[in-house]
Design a protein around this motif. Structure first.
Motif, PDB file in Angstrom:
ATOM      1  N   THR A  34       5.475  13.683  -3.318  1.00 16.51           N
ATOM      2  CA  THR A  34       6.499  14.494  -3.972  1.00 16.51           C
ATOM      3  C   THR A  34       5.926  15.072  -5.255  1.00 16.51           C
ATOM      4  OG1 THR A  34       7.371  12.659  -5.291  1.00 16.51           O
ATOM      5  CG2 THR A  34       8.259  12.941  -3.063  1.00 16.51           C
ATOM      6  N   ARG A  35       6.628  16.035  -5.788  1.00 11.29           N
ATOM      7  CA  ARG A  35       6.180  16.652  -7.042  1.00 11.29           C
ATOM      8  C   ARG A  35       6.121  15.616  -8.161  1.00 11.29           C
ATOM      9  NH1 ARG A  35       9.047  22.144  -8.764  1.00 11.29           N
ATOM     10  NH2 ARG A  35       8.002  22.684  -6.792  1.00 11.29           N
ATOM     11  N   GLU A  36       7.093  14.698  -8.186  1.00 12.45           N
ATOM     12  CA  GLU A  36       7.111  13.664  -9.224  1.00 12.45           C
ATOM     13  C   GLU A  36       5.942  12.704  -9.064  1.00 12.45           C
ATOM     14  OE1 GLU A  36       8.173  11.346 -12.469  1.00 12.45           O
ATOM     15  OE2 GLU A  36       8.689  13.387 -11.891  1.00 12.45           O
ATOM     16  N   GLU A  37       5.614  12.339  -7.840  1.00 12.21           N
ATOM     17  CA  GLU A  37       4.474  11.456  -7.591  1.00 12.21           C
ATOM     18  C   GLU A  37       3.169  12.130  -8.010  1.00 12.21           C
ATOM     19  OE1 GLU A  37       6.117   8.834  -3.777  1.00 12.21           O
ATOM     20  OE2 GLU A  37       5.130  10.772  -3.447  1.00 12.21           O
ATOM     21  N   THR A  38       3.061  13.414  -7.717  1.00 10.37           N
ATOM     22  CA  THR A  38       1.871  14.164  -8.124  1.00 10.37           C
ATOM     23  C   THR A  38       1.759  14.218  -9.640  1.00 10.37           C
ATOM     24  OG1 THR A  38       1.923  15.537  -6.132  1.00 10.37           O
ATOM     25  CG2 THR A  38       0.714  16.404  -8.019  1.00 10.37           C
ATOM     26  N   ARG A  39       2.891  14.455 -10.292  1.00 10.43           N
ATOM     27  CA  ARG A  39       2.891  14.513 -11.755  1.00 10.43           C
ATOM     28  C   ARG A  39       2.440  13.187 -12.352  1.00 10.43           C
ATOM     29  NH1 ARG A  39       5.322  12.838 -15.935  1.00 10.43           N
ATOM     30  NH2 ARG A  39       6.792  11.578 -14.720  1.00 10.43           N
ATOM     31  N   ARG A  40       3.006  12.080 -11.842  1.00 11.27           N
ATOM     32  CA  ARG A  40       2.639  10.766 -12.361  1.00 11.27           C
ATOM     33  C   ARG A  40       1.169  10.458 -12.098  1.00 11.27           C
ATOM     34  NH1 ARG A  40       7.717   8.913 -10.143  1.00 11.27           N
ATOM     35  NH2 ARG A  40       6.542   7.933  -8.441  1.00 11.27           N
ATOM     36  N   MET A  84       0.838  -1.195   0.000  1.00 11.12           N
ATOM     37  CA  MET A  84       0.000   0.000   0.000  1.00 11.12           C
ATOM     38  C   MET A  84       0.878   1.253   0.000  1.00 11.12           C
ATOM     39  SD  MET A  84      -2.924  -1.033   2.773  1.00 11.12           S
ATOM     40  CE  MET A  84      -3.709   0.571   2.549  1.00 11.12           C
ATOM     41  N   PRO A  85       0.413   2.356  -0.639  1.00  9.69           N
ATOM     42  CA  PRO A  85       1.218   3.568  -0.658  1.00  9.69           C
ATOM     43  C   PRO A  85       1.336   4.152   0.737  1.00  9.69           C
ATOM     44  CG  PRO A  85      -0.968   3.986  -1.561  1.00  9.69           C
ATOM     45  CD  PRO A  85      -0.849   2.511  -1.377  1.00  9.69           C
ATOM     46  N   ASP A  86       2.451   4.830   0.988  1.00  8.22           N
ATOM     47  CA  ASP A  86       2.691   5.468   2.274  1.00  8.22           C
ATOM     48  C   ASP A  86       1.938   6.788   2.314  1.00  8.22           C
ATOM     49  OD1 ASP A  86       3.590   6.520   4.590  1.00  8.22           O
ATOM     50  OD2 ASP A  86       5.714   6.620   4.033  1.00  8.22           O
ATOM     51  N   THR A  87       0.901   6.869   3.148  1.00 10.67           N
ATOM     52  CA  THR A  87       0.089   8.084   3.233  1.00 10.67           C
ATOM     53  C   THR A  87       0.510   8.967   4.398  1.00 10.67           C
ATOM     54  OG1 THR A  87      -1.545   6.891   4.563  1.00 10.67           O
ATOM     55  CG2 THR A  87      -1.903   6.959   2.180  1.00 10.67           C
ATOM     56  N   SER A  88       1.599   8.599   5.078  1.00  9.63           N
ATOM     57  CA  SER A  88       2.046   9.360   6.238  1.00  9.63           C
ATOM     58  C   SER A  88       2.893  10.563   5.834  1.00  9.63           C
ATOM     59  CB  SER A  88       2.846   8.456   7.177  1.00  9.63           C
ATOM     60  OG  SER A  88       4.033   8.002   6.543  1.00  9.63           O
ATOM     61  N   ARG A  89       3.283  10.680   4.578  1.00 11.90           N
ATOM     62  CA  ARG A  89       4.087  11.807   4.121  1.00 11.90           C
ATOM     63  C   ARG A  89       3.421  12.437   2.911  1.00 11.90           C
ATOM     64  NH1 ARG A  89       6.358  10.502  -0.561  1.00 11.90           N
ATOM     65  NH2 ARG A  89       6.772   8.306  -1.095  1.00 11.90           N
ATOM     66  N   PRO A  90       3.657  13.705   2.674  1.00 15.09           N
ATOM     67  CA  PRO A  90       3.076  14.355   1.493  1.00 15.09           C
ATOM     68  C   PRO A  90       3.684  13.802   0.214  1.00 15.09           C
ATOM     69  CG  PRO A  90       4.643  15.814   2.583  1.00 15.09           C
ATOM     70  CD  PRO A  90       4.445  14.629   3.496  1.00 15.09           C
TER      71      PRO A  90
END
Length: 210
Positions: free
Chosen positions: A9-15, A1-7
């Protein structure tokens, strides 16, 4: 599962945004065609501002070509099974399995491709004349090698490939018809397995591979 404890990153948002845009575009282009689709409609379905859409894809044609390229690359990867196969039972059998699974998981992408080609490929004709022609020639050579080795009947490799495409992609392009004939229900896991087994048996027996 993805780690939801941290914001993110810009790259993750882009993808993530790009995946959402492509998924929405695939559905809109499949339903409305290139001419009927609008960037606003795609943005709305993706849940993003239209300006964000243009940031990733400056024009509708650029987005459309990316959608078509995606499904084509998925199909190309499915054909990797030809390369190391000992013969048609392994190669064509695995190819049918892979293509049927793609039709199950990416029906909208298949419909976009089919609609584009049926309209004379106005946007992707260059793709057909280069990448598809080269790919088809390579796979036809593999099939001819199996024929020469006596592992299957002497059939025209190109027409065999056309039959494989038509049969496997039918389950995506005419999915509504299949569901209607299935009592208005999508095929279950068991029914998908039965469909794959039936298609493989019919084609492999027909070319004298089993």
């Amino acid at each position: 599962m993805p780690d939801t404890s941290r914001p993110r990153t810009r790259e993750e948002t882009r993808r993530g945004n790009e995946r959402a845009i492509l998924a929405a575009a695939e559905k809109v282009f499949a339903e409305a065609g290139f001419g009927g689709a609008t960037m606003q409609l795609i943005a709305d379905m993706a849940g993003l501002p239209k300006a964000n859409l243009h940031y990733y894809f400056p024009t509708k044609e650029a987005l459309y070509r990316r959608v078509v390229q995606n499904i084509f690359e998925i199909w190309l990867h499915a054909a990797d099974v030809f390369d190391g196969a000992d013969g048609p039972v392994e190669g064509i059998g695995a190819y049918i399995d892979a293509k049927m699974e793609i039709s199950r998981r990416h029906p909208a992408g298949s419909k976009v491709w089919a609609s584009e080609v049926m309209h004379g490929a106005p946007v992707i004709q260059d793709y057909l004349e280069t990448t598809l022609r080269e790919w088809t020639g390579g796979r036809a050579a593999v099939i001819q090698g199996w024929i020469d080795a006596g592992k299957m009947a002497p059939v025209d490799p190109a027409h065999l490939l056309y039959m494989l495409w038509a049969t496997t992609q039918h389950y995506a392009d005419f999915g509504h018809q299949i569901e209607t004939l299935n009592g208005g229900k999508a095929l279950s896991d068991r029914q998908w397995k039965a469909a794959k087994d039936s298609v493989k048996a019919i084609i492999l027996r027909g070319i004298g591979a089993v």
